[in-house]
Design a protein around this motif. Structure first.
Motif, short mmCIF file in Angstrom:
data_model
loop_
_atom_site.label_atom_id
_atom_site.label_comp_id
_atom_site.label_asym_id
_atom_site.label_seq_id
_atom_site.Cartn_x
_atom_site.Cartn_y
_atom_site.Cartn_z
N LYS A 143 -3.77 3.81 -1.66
CA LYS A 143 -3.80 3.00 -2.88
C LYS A 143 -2.93 1.77 -2.66
CE LYS A 143 -3.09 3.43 -7.89
NZ LYS A 143 -2.69 4.36 -8.97
N ASP A 192 -8.28 1.99 -4.23
CA ASP A 192 -7.81 3.36 -4.47
C ASP A 192 -8.90 4.30 -3.96
OD1 ASP A 192 -6.82 5.77 -5.29
OD2 ASP A 192 -6.70 5.26 -7.43
N THR A 196 -2.72 -2.99 -2.96
CA THR A 196 -3.23 -4.28 -3.40
C THR A 196 -2.98 -5.34 -2.34
OG1 THR A 196 -3.06 -5.96 -5.16
CG2 THR A 196 -1.05 -4.82 -4.57
N ASP A 248 -7.53 -4.81 -5.40
CA ASP A 248 -6.93 -3.50 -5.65
C ASP A 248 -7.85 -2.41 -5.10
OD1 ASP A 248 -4.68 -4.48 -7.18
OD2 ASP A 248 -6.12 -4.90 -8.78
N ASN A 260 -4.84 10.16 0.31
CA ASN A 260 -5.11 9.08 -0.63
C ASN A 260 -4.48 7.78 -0.14
OD1 ASN A 260 -3.84 7.50 -3.28
ND2 ASN A 260 -5.95 8.17 -3.57
N ALA A 271 0.83 -1.20 0.00
CA ALA A 271 0.00 0.00 0.00
C ALA A 271 0.87 1.25 0.00
CB ALA A 271 -0.93 0.00 1.21
N PRO A 304 -10.69 10.74 -10.15
CA PRO A 304 -10.08 11.18 -8.88
C PRO A 304 -10.45 12.61 -8.50
CG PRO A 304 -8.49 9.92 -10.16
CD PRO A 304 -9.71 10.09 -11.03
N GLY A 351 -13.98 6.23 -3.06
CA GLY A 351 -13.09 5.62 -4.04
C GLY A 351 -13.67 4.33 -4.59
N ASP A 371 -9.76 8.25 -1.79
CA ASP A 371 -9.39 9.50 -1.15
C ASP A 371 -10.20 9.65 0.14
OD1 ASP A 371 -7.70 10.27 -3.27
OD2 ASP A 371 -9.42 11.02 -4.40
#
Length: 555
Positions: free
Chosen positions: A394, A428, A396, A426, A392, A379, A528, A438, A430
Motif C-alpha cells: 500500500k 493498495d 502513494t 495511490d 499486502n 509505501a 480487502p 487490488g 494483496d
C-alpha cells in the motif's frame, strides 16, 4: 626491637637466596630447553632465533618463529607462519602434571604473517595428540597484534586481512573436539579486522572492506567502507554465465549492528536489535538480450528466509539515504534504460524466520524515496509469518514529472513523454505466491506521448504517436470522476522472478486498467477480504492444475 629486625634480615636473606637460585636455574633450564626445542622443532619445520624461560613468572618468550609445513614442501604455496614475538605467561605446571591440561594466563602473538593454502588437504596426526595426552586447554587472555592473514588457492591469494584481536576466557575441555566450534567457551572479546580483501577464483565479484570491529561487551559490530565490484564488464558479465543475471556494484560507507548476541552464533542464530545501513550506493545492471534461464521458483520474502539454515531475529533493519540505480538493456533495443531511486529510507521491523516474535503476526517494511530526482514514493509492505502468505502493498507516488521516465521508456518501450505530470497515484493490493489483486487511483494532467521507431537512432513515429494520444486521456485529475481514475490491479505472478517483479508488474496492470480499460472491465467492488478470498481461489486452482499435470506424467 633487635629480634624482629634480625628475623626480617634472615627472611630477606632466604628470599634473596631463593630468587638468585631461581634466576640461575632459569638460565640453565633455558639453555637445556633450547637444545631440546631446536631438535624437536626442526623436525616440525619450525625455526626460532631465541627462546627464554622465566620460572618466576612461569613464562616463555619466543622471538622470530618461522614455520612451513614440511609435508607440503613440494606445494607452490605451503602453509606458512612467521611470528616476530610469542609470549606465554602464567603457565600452570601443576595443572599440566596433575590434570594434563594446558592452562596459561596470557598468550600474545605479535606482528607476523599467517598463510593458509586451501588446495592442501591437511592430514590429522592422531598419534601426536595421543603422545601429548593433553585433555584440554584454558587461556585467560589471547592477544593477537598486527597479524597478516593470507588464504590462497594454489598460488592465487583469495583472502587477506590484518588481525588485531583480544579474547578472554577461552576454554576447550575436550581437545579431541578441537575442530568443533561448539566445544569452545569464551568470555568477552574485542576484534579489529582491517584491510579485508576477498577475491575467490569461482566468484564473479571481488570484495574489499576497510575495517570490521567486533565488541562483545557492547554487543556491537561496525563495518566501514564495503566495496563489492564485479570482475567483468557489463557486456561480459552475463555472457560469462550464459544467461540473464543481475550485475551489482555496491559501495557502502558503514554498516552498524547493535544488540548482537555473540553467544547465539554457536547455536546458528543471528539476533540483533538494530541493523543500520548508511549511504549505500547500489548499481544494478541486467542484459535481457541473453536467455532467461531459471529452473526453480523464487519464494516470497518470508518463505525465503525460512529456508535459511540458521535462525534470524532482528528487531529493526534501517536503510538511511541510499541510492539505487537500475539499468537494463532490452531484448529488442539498442541502448540501455535506467531508473534512479535517491534519498531512499526504509525500515523493516520484526523480521524473523523462527518463532521469536509471538506477539506479532507479520513484519512491516516502510519505504520512502525520490524517483528520478523528482517524484516521491511512500509505501508500506506487510510480510506475514503465517504459511498462508497473504502479503499486502500500500502506498502513494506524488509529484512526478513524467518526462523524467524517458531514460527508461525510450529504450524499453520506444515511447517518449513530451509533457505530463503525475500528481498522485495511490495503490493498495494483496498478493501471494500465485497472483496479486487490488486497486489503484491515478491523478495526472497534460499527458502527451510520442511514439518512436524501433531503430538504432529512433525518430518520431507519427502513426504510433497519434494512436497513443487517442487512446490515452490527456488529463485524469481531480476534475475527472473517481470511477474513471480507478484501475484494477490483477497480475499472475511469474514465480521464477523476485518480489520486485511482483510489485512493478502489479502497478503496471493497475495503470493500464485505469488509463485504457473501460469501467465495465474493472469490476472494482471487492473488499480487502474478498480480494484475499479471490487470491486463495486462484491458488487452489493453480495447485489443482499442478497435481493433475503430475498425475498425467506418472500415467
Amino acid at each position: 626491637m633487635k629480634r624482629p629486625l634480625r628475623i626480617l634480615r634472615i627472611i630477606a636473606i632466604i628470599l634473596g637466596s631463593f630468587i638468585l637460585l631461581a634466576i640461575i636455574a632459569g638460565v640453565v633450564v633455558s639453555k637445556i630447553a633450547r637444545k631440546k626445542f631446536d631438535i624437536a622443532l626442526a623436525k616440525s619445520g619450525i625455526h626460532i632465533s631465541s627462546l627464554s624461560v622465566n620460572l618466576l613468572t612461569r613464562s616463555i618468550n619466543i622471538k622470530n618463529l618461522e614455520w612451513s609445513d614440511p609435508a607440503d614442501s613440494a606445494s607452490a604455496r605451503p602453509h606458512y607462519a612467521k611470528l616476530n614475538n610469542i609470549y606465554v605467561g602464567g603457565i600452570s605446571v601443576f595443572k599440566l602434571i596433575r590434570d594434563r591440561e594446558i592452562s596459561v594466563s596470557e598468550l600474545i602473538l605479535e606482528t607476523g604473517v599467517l598463510e593458509y593454502n586451501k588446495a592442501i588437504h591437511a592430514k590429522k596426526d592422531s598419534a601426536g595428540n595421543k603422545s601429548l595426552k593433553i585433555k584440554g586447554i584454558t587461556i585467560d587472555q589471547l592477544v593477537i597484534k598486527d597479524i597478516s592473514l593470507n588464504i590462497f588457492e594454489d598460488s592465487l591469494k583469495e583472502t587477506s586481512a590484518t588481525l588485531n584481536i583480544t579474547l578472554d576466557g577461552i576454554n576447550l575441555a575436550d581437545i579431541g573436539r578441537s575442530s568443533d566450534p561448539k566445544a569452545y567457551t569464551m568470555g568477552s572479546f574485542i576484534a579489529k579486522i582491517s584491510n579485508v580483501s576477498m577475491n575467490t577464483r569461482e566468484s564473479m565479484y571481488s570484495l574489499k572492506v576497510a575495517k570490521v570491529m567486533f565488541n562483545s561487551p557492547d554487543k556491537a559490530i561496525t563495518v566501514d567502507s564495503i566495496v563489492l565490484l564485479p570482475k567483468y564488464s557489463k557486456y561480459k558479465f552475463s555472457r560469462k554465465i550464459g544467461k540473464q543475471v543481475d550485475r551489482f556494484v555496491l559501495r557502502l560507507p558503514q554498516l552498524l549492528i547493535k544488540g548482537f548476541n555473540f553467544d547465539d552464533v554457536k547455536d546458528s542464530l543471528f539476533t540483533a536489535s538494530l541493523v543500520e545501513i548508511k549511504n549505500a550506493d547500489l548499481q544494478v545492471y541486467r542484459d535481457k538480450r541473453l536467455p532467461f534461464i531459471k529452473n526453480h521458483n523464487m519464494p516470497l520474502p518470508v518463505a525465503m528466509i525460512r529456508e535459511l539454515s540458521f535462525g534470524v531475529a532482528v528487531d529493526t533493519i534501517k536503510i538511511i539515504d541510499a541510492k539505487i540505480v537500475y539499468e537494463e538493456f532490452p531484448e529488442r533495443g539498442y541502448d540501455t534504460g535506467h531508473l534512479i531511486f535517491e534519498k531512499l529510507n526504509a525500515s523493516l521491523d520484526h523480521i524473523s524466520n523462527r518463532d521469536f516474535y509471538s506477539s506479532y503476526q507479520q513484519a512491516t517494511l516502510a519505504v520512502t524515496s525520490r524517483v528520478m530526482g523528482n517524484g516521491v514514493i511512500k509505501a508500506r509492505f506487510t510480510l506475514p509469518y503465517s504459511k498462508a502468505q497473504i502479503y499486502n502493498a500500500k502506498g502513494t507516488i506524488t509529484n512526478l514529472s513524467l518526462h523524467r521516465l524517458n531514460p527508461m521508456l525510450e529504450s524499453l518501450a520506444f515511447i517518449s513523454v513530451e509533457e505530463g505530470r503525475l500528481n498522485q497515484l495511490d495503490f493498495d493490493f494483496d498478493y501471494n505466491d500465485i497472483s496479486s489483486n487490488g486497486k489503484l487511483l491515478i491523478n495526472y494532467e497534460n499527458l502527451k506521448l510520442k511514439g518512436l521507431n524501433r531503430e538504432k537512432n529512433p525518430e518520431k513515429n507519427d502513426l504510433k504517436t497519434w494512436i497513443l494520444n487517442v487512446f490515452l486521456k490527456k488529463d485524469k485529475d481531480s476534475d475527472v470522476s473517481l470511477e474513471k481514475r480507478i484501475g484494477k490491479i490483477e497480475y499472475e505472478r511469474d514465480r521464477r522472478k523476485a518480489i520486485f517483479n511482483v510489485w512493478v508488474k502489479s502497478l503496471f496492470s493497475g495503470i493500464k486498467s485505469s488509463v485504457i480499460d473501460t469501467p465495465a472491465k474493472k469490476d472494482l467492488g471487492q473488499t480487502p477480504n474478498e480480494r484475499r478470498d479471490s487470491l486463495r481461489k486462484v491458488e487452489k486452482k493453480v495447485n489443482k492444475d499442478r497435481r493433475q499435470v503430475k498425475r498425467e506424467k506418472v500415467v
